[in-house]
Design a protein around this motif. Structure first.
Motif, mmCIF file in Angstrom:
data_model
loop_
_atom_site.group_PDB
_atom_site.id
_atom_site.type_symbol
_atom_site.label_atom_id
_atom_site.label_comp_id
_atom_site.label_asym_id
_atom_site.label_seq_id
_atom_site.Cartn_x
_atom_site.Cartn_y
_atom_site.Cartn_z
ATOM 1 N N ALA A 142 -4.489 -4.141 5.543
ATOM 2 C CA ALA A 142 -5.657 -4.054 4.530
ATOM 3 C C ALA A 142 -5.323 -2.701 3.503
ATOM 4 C CB ALA A 142 -6.810 -3.936 5.395
ATOM 5 N N SER A 143 -4.961 -1.656 4.253
ATOM 6 C CA SER A 143 -4.729 -0.394 3.657
ATOM 7 C C SER A 143 -3.319 -0.596 2.598
ATOM 8 C CB SER A 143 -4.368 0.503 4.381
ATOM 9 O OG SER A 143 -3.366 0.587 5.275
ATOM 10 N N LYS A 144 -2.658 -1.252 2.879
ATOM 11 C CA LYS A 144 -1.435 -1.079 2.051
ATOM 12 C C LYS A 144 -1.654 -1.998 0.795
ATOM 13 C CE LYS A 144 1.261 1.443 4.068
ATOM 14 N NZ LYS A 144 1.867 2.925 3.724
ATOM 15 N N CYS A 145 -2.405 -3.299 1.235
ATOM 16 C CA CYS A 145 -2.665 -4.309 0.055
ATOM 17 C C CYS A 145 -3.664 -3.735 -0.901
ATOM 18 C CB CYS A 145 -3.150 -5.479 0.808
ATOM 19 S SG CYS A 145 -1.906 -6.664 1.356
ATOM 20 N N GLN A 146 -4.706 -2.719 -0.628
ATOM 21 C CA GLN A 146 -5.413 -2.038 -1.236
ATOM 22 C C GLN A 146 -4.695 -0.933 -2.312
ATOM 23 O OE1 GLN A 146 -8.200 0.456 0.449
ATOM 24 N NE2 GLN A 146 -9.754 -0.087 -1.191
ATOM 25 N N LYS A 147 -3.609 -0.400 -1.694
ATOM 26 C CA LYS A 147 -2.623 0.478 -2.478
ATOM 27 C C LYS A 147 -2.315 -0.164 -3.241
ATOM 28 C CE LYS A 147 0.938 3.596 -1.758
ATOM 29 N NZ LYS A 147 1.869 4.479 -0.782
ATOM 30 N N PHE A 148 -1.598 -1.265 -3.199
ATOM 31 C CA PHE A 148 -0.559 -1.930 -4.049
ATOM 32 C C PHE A 148 -1.486 -3.075 -5.055
ATOM 33 C CE2 PHE A 148 2.324 -0.297 -1.097
ATOM 34 C CZ PHE A 148 3.312 0.386 -2.013
ATOM 35 N N LYS A 149 -2.577 -3.049 -4.817
ATOM 36 C CA LYS A 149 -3.482 -4.187 -5.760
ATOM 37 C C LYS A 149 -3.087 -5.579 -5.358
ATOM 38 C CE LYS A 149 -4.404 -0.343 -9.262
ATOM 39 N NZ LYS A 149 -4.322 0.051 -10.597
ATOM 40 N N MET B 95 4.983 -5.473 1.032
ATOM 41 C CA MET B 95 5.637 -6.146 2.015
ATOM 42 C C MET B 95 6.286 -4.967 2.669
ATOM 43 S SD MET B 95 3.999 -8.590 3.195
ATOM 44 C CE MET B 95 5.241 -8.942 4.705
ATOM 45 N N HIS B 96 7.092 -4.111 2.068
ATOM 46 C CA HIS B 96 8.208 -3.418 2.558
ATOM 47 C C HIS B 96 7.253 -2.172 3.362
ATOM 48 C CE1 HIS B 96 11.837 -0.839 2.903
ATOM 49 N NE2 HIS B 96 11.013 0.319 2.384
ATOM 50 N N SER B 97 6.126 -1.833 2.524
ATOM 51 C CA SER B 97 5.510 -0.791 2.814
ATOM 52 C C SER B 97 4.862 -1.037 4.257
ATOM 53 C CB SER B 97 4.465 -0.126 1.993
ATOM 54 O OG SER B 97 3.736 0.864 2.587
ATOM 55 N N ILE B 98 4.364 -2.268 4.510
ATOM 56 C CA ILE B 98 3.621 -2.778 5.685
ATOM 57 C C ILE B 98 4.611 -2.857 6.667
ATOM 58 C CG2 ILE B 98 2.616 -4.890 6.769
ATOM 59 C CD1 ILE B 98 1.275 -5.323 3.927
ATOM 60 N N THR B 99 5.688 -3.413 6.533
ATOM 61 C CA THR B 99 6.795 -3.788 7.715
ATOM 62 C C THR B 99 7.381 -2.548 8.226
ATOM 63 O OG1 THR B 99 8.568 -4.526 6.156
ATOM 64 C CG2 THR B 99 6.972 -6.208 7.161
ATOM 65 N N THR B 100 7.527 -1.547 7.062
ATOM 66 C CA THR B 100 8.128 -0.462 7.469
ATOM 67 C C THR B 100 7.244 0.586 8.402
ATOM 68 O OG1 THR B 100 9.665 -0.266 5.614
ATOM 69 C CG2 THR B 100 9.488 1.822 6.751
ATOM 70 N N ALA B 101 6.105 0.491 8.021
ATOM 71 C CA ALA B 101 5.298 1.418 8.760
ATOM 72 C C ALA B 101 4.971 0.815 10.115
ATOM 73 C CB ALA B 101 3.681 1.448 7.645
ATOM 74 N N TYR B 102 4.612 -0.719 10.230
ATOM 75 C CA TYR B 102 4.514 -1.108 11.501
ATOM 76 C C TYR B 102 5.668 -0.964 12.355
ATOM 77 C CZ TYR B 102 3.122 -4.110 15.441
ATOM 78 O OH TYR B 102 2.797 -4.359 16.429
ATOM 79 N N ALA B 103 6.913 -1.103 11.789
ATOM 80 C CA ALA B 103 7.918 -0.964 12.890
ATOM 81 C C ALA B 103 8.134 0.400 13.303
ATOM 82 C CB ALA B 103 9.166 -1.383 11.972
#
Length: 249
Positions: free
Chosen positions: A41-48, A76-84
């Motif tokens: 939710a947060s990353k998608c909001q950030k990247f519109k 997607m890179h931001s989501i997967t990096t942060a979650y990993a």
């Protein structure tokens, strides 16, 4: 090795799949799933980027995203990096959590969009975990009016309302959409895709059909990327018979 360029959707929508490295589990508990949902939710909001549908399985995730501003890869890179980083820190593991880069398929029209949403929500049922409507870790409930992270209006406008969404999603009709990264159809999707493609025939009916009709059906399956071995398994027709049927150019 040179990476293949991603297919671009003029429509702006993409079905995204991200798998755990080597098929490993990417969630240990409920908190991990909730963390990833908040992160998406947060990353998608950030990247519109708008989330249209989602489903979290044990070792992979499905997302349907509206990438109007062409930020999909960065998002997607931001989501997967942060979650990993979160998951590795919590569990004490090291190394990549996700298998290579994410895979994406462009959505090209409204019918494909609707069937993709249904496909994503049907993943738990296909894995024999739970029905689409009862599975907690997907966006199905958001389409029934519960708050969440999805922008549901585009799908609900196409169908009419939540009740029609429910009827569409639980109709039991074979879904002609499957996640196709390249030409190959996965075994997990092959049966339902074949049922939709060959309707009104079931795949196992083919061996009893007249030769001309049978061969036309085999030709359809081949044209859609089914391997000879898959067609053998689905229809019970011999390998040599299937091999002789040529795709018309």
């Amino acid at each position: 090795m040179t990476r293949t360029a991603r297919e671009i959707s003029e429509y702006g929508f993409y079905h995204v799949v991200q798998k755990g490295c080597g098929g490993q589990l990417i969630f240990e508990d409920e908190d991990d799933r909730l963390y990833l949902i908040r992160l998406i939710a947060s990353k998608c909001q950030k990247f519109k980027v708008d989330v249209i549908a989602w489903c979290l399985m044990d070792n992979h995730i499905h997302l349907l995203l509206d990438d109007e501003h062409a930020h999909l890869s960065d998002c997607m890179h931001s989501i997967t990096t942060a979650y990993a980083m979160y998951f590795n820190s919590k569990t004490g593991r090291k190394g990549p959590l996700f298998q290579d880069r994410f895979k994406s398929v462009p959505i090209l029209d409204d019918d494909q969009l609707l069937n993709c949403v249904r496909y994503i929500h049907d993943n738990p049922a296909k894995a024999r975990i739970d029905t689409a409507s009862l599975y907690r870790w997907s966006s199905f409930s958001e389409y029934m009016g519960y708050p969440g992270i999805c922008k549901t209006d585009c799908v609900l406008e196409l169908l009419g309302n939540s009740q029609r969404f429910f009827a569409f999603s639980t109709s039991g009709e074979p879904n002609g959409y499957c996640f196709r990264y390249g030409a190959h159809v996965s075994d997990a999707d092959a049966l339902e895709f074949a049922q939709a493609l060959l309707k009104p025939y079931e795949p196992h009916h083919l061996k009893a059909l007249p030769k001309g009709v049978r061969d036309d059906c085999i030709r359809k399956l081949k044209s859609e990327g089914f391997s000879i071995k898959q067609i053998v398994r689905l229809t019970g027709i011999g390998h040599c018979t299937i091999q002789k049927v040529k795709i018309e150019k």
